[in-house]
Design an enzyme around this catalytic site. Structure first.
Site, PDB file in Angstrom:
ATOM      1  N   ARG A   1      -4.851   9.991   4.126  1.00  0.00           N
ATOM      2  CA  ARG A   1      -3.531  10.506   4.501  1.00  0.00           C
ATOM      3  C   ARG A   1      -2.558  10.529   3.323  1.00  0.00           C
ATOM      4  NH1 ARG A   1      -1.082  12.249   8.786  1.00  0.00           N
ATOM      5  NH2 ARG A   1       1.177  12.268   8.818  1.00  0.00           N
TER       6      ARG A   1
ATOM      7  N   LYS B   1       0.824  -1.212   0.000  1.00  0.00           N
ATOM      8  CA  LYS B   1       0.000   0.000   0.000  1.00  0.00           C
ATOM      9  C   LYS B   1       0.857   1.261   0.000  1.00  0.00           C
ATOM     10  CE  LYS B   1      -1.496   2.069   3.650  1.00  0.00           C
ATOM     11  NZ  LYS B   1      -2.175   2.500   4.900  1.00  0.00           N
ATOM     12  N   ASN B   2       1.879   1.300   0.861  1.00  0.00           N
ATOM     13  CA  ASN B   2       2.670   2.524   0.998  1.00  0.00           C
ATOM     14  C   ASN B   2       3.408   2.879  -0.285  1.00  0.00           C
ATOM     15  OD1 ASN B   2       1.813   2.865   3.624  1.00  0.00           O
ATOM     16  ND2 ASN B   2       3.593   1.867   4.528  1.00  0.00           N
TER      17      ASN B   2
ATOM     18  N   ASP C   1      -4.857   6.670   9.859  1.00  0.00           N
ATOM     19  CA  ASP C   1      -4.878   5.990  11.146  1.00  0.00           C
ATOM     20  C   ASP C   1      -4.244   6.848  12.233  1.00  0.00           C
ATOM     21  OD1 ASP C   1      -5.962   3.774   9.902  1.00  0.00           O
ATOM     22  OD2 ASP C   1      -3.994   2.955   9.412  1.00  0.00           O
TER      23      ASP C   1
END
Length: 277
Positions: free
Chosen positions: A97, A22-23, A121
């Site tokens: 984010r 994901k990152n 988060d």
């Protein structure tokens, strides 16, 4: 309330295919804004944050096409710059984010950006100083619009410089790198993050025509170029997911086959679990 009921004492077997990281996906998708040409990205994970960013790119006027499972093309030929200042855009940024990494590409290519405080988060301190200070060092100006609760960033033209990051932030380094590749002159970044996902971003940008040196080290040197071009990129598997699968096999004394793990990028993870066994 949802719950998991786990019954122990069973051996596991079979093949597991980890999803893309994901990152890395969030960084790579944002980086497609740096060129007007088409960028194809493989192994994009089918998860909420990534899907929300892909939809946000569509809303921004980027041409997005799903070619296969996990494979998308992005073409940011003529993004809607008016939408990038709309309340709808700011609202969507506030819930994602990863949207903070839009700043570098937008300021570098379009000379302005507006973004609300990003969500995400709540996992402790997640400050944005590294992002803002780094891009300010390149010549951008930041102001906070209290009425709209949004940051306004502008730059007539970014200029290369040297900087020492106070924190080796992965997303902060990524944002600064994406801004610096189109800046005039040379940018030197000390205490840069050097994790595999950041390396992947730098390698993709170099294939697009950027000139980034020192990849995989804490010292990056970036020679600015006038424009970037299209490319093709494959996202690494999620290393945390791979490590979890390895731990699951070790703890249950099972034999599992984990495919497409990009072993050379796993660092000490395999050796650590080998010693546990």
């Amino acid at each position: 309330m949802a719950s998991f009921v786990i019954e122990g004492g069973h051996s596991l077997s079979g093949d597991i295919h980890p999803q893309g990281a994901k990152n890395e996906a969030l960084q790579i998708i944002c980086a497609t804004l740096l060129t007007a040409e088409e960028v194809t990205v493989h192994n994009i994970p089918d998860i909420l944050d990534v899907n929300n960013l892909i939809q946000l790119m569509r809303d921004m006027g980027v041409s997005v096409s799903k070619k296969d499972i996990g494979t998308y093309t992005f073409k940011a030929e003529k993004p809607d710059l008016n939408y990038l200042e709309s309340d709808e855009f700011l609202k969507k940024c506030s819930s994602l984010r990863g949207s903070v990494m839009l700043i570098g590409p937008m300021v570098a290519r379009f000379h302005k950006a507006m973004i609300s405080k990003p969500g995400g988060d709540k996992i402790g301190r997640r400050r944005l100083d590294t992002h803002f200070v780094g891009i300010q060092n390149l010549g951008a100006s930041f102001s906070y619009n209290t009425e709209r609760e949004a940051y306004e960033i502008s730059a007539d033209g970014l200029k290369g410089t040297y900087m020492l990051l106070d924190e080796a932030s992965v997303t902060g380094t990524a944002n600064i790198v994406m801004a610096a590749v189109l800046a005039k002159g040379t940018t030197t970044i000390y205490n840069a993050a050097c994790e595999p996902y950041l390396q992947q971003l730098c390698k993709m940008l170099n294939r697009m025509g950027a000139k980034i040196h020192g990849i995989a080290s804490n010292l990056l040197t970036i020679e600015g170029v006038d424009e970037l071009h299209g490319t093709e990129h494959t996202i690494l598997p999620d290393m945390i997911e791979v490590g979890s699968f390895i731990g699951m096999a070790a703890m249950t004394q099972s034999e599992l086959t984990i495919k497409n793990v990009s072993y050379e990028n796993l660092g000490i993870i395999p050796e650590s679990f080998r010693r546990l066994g």
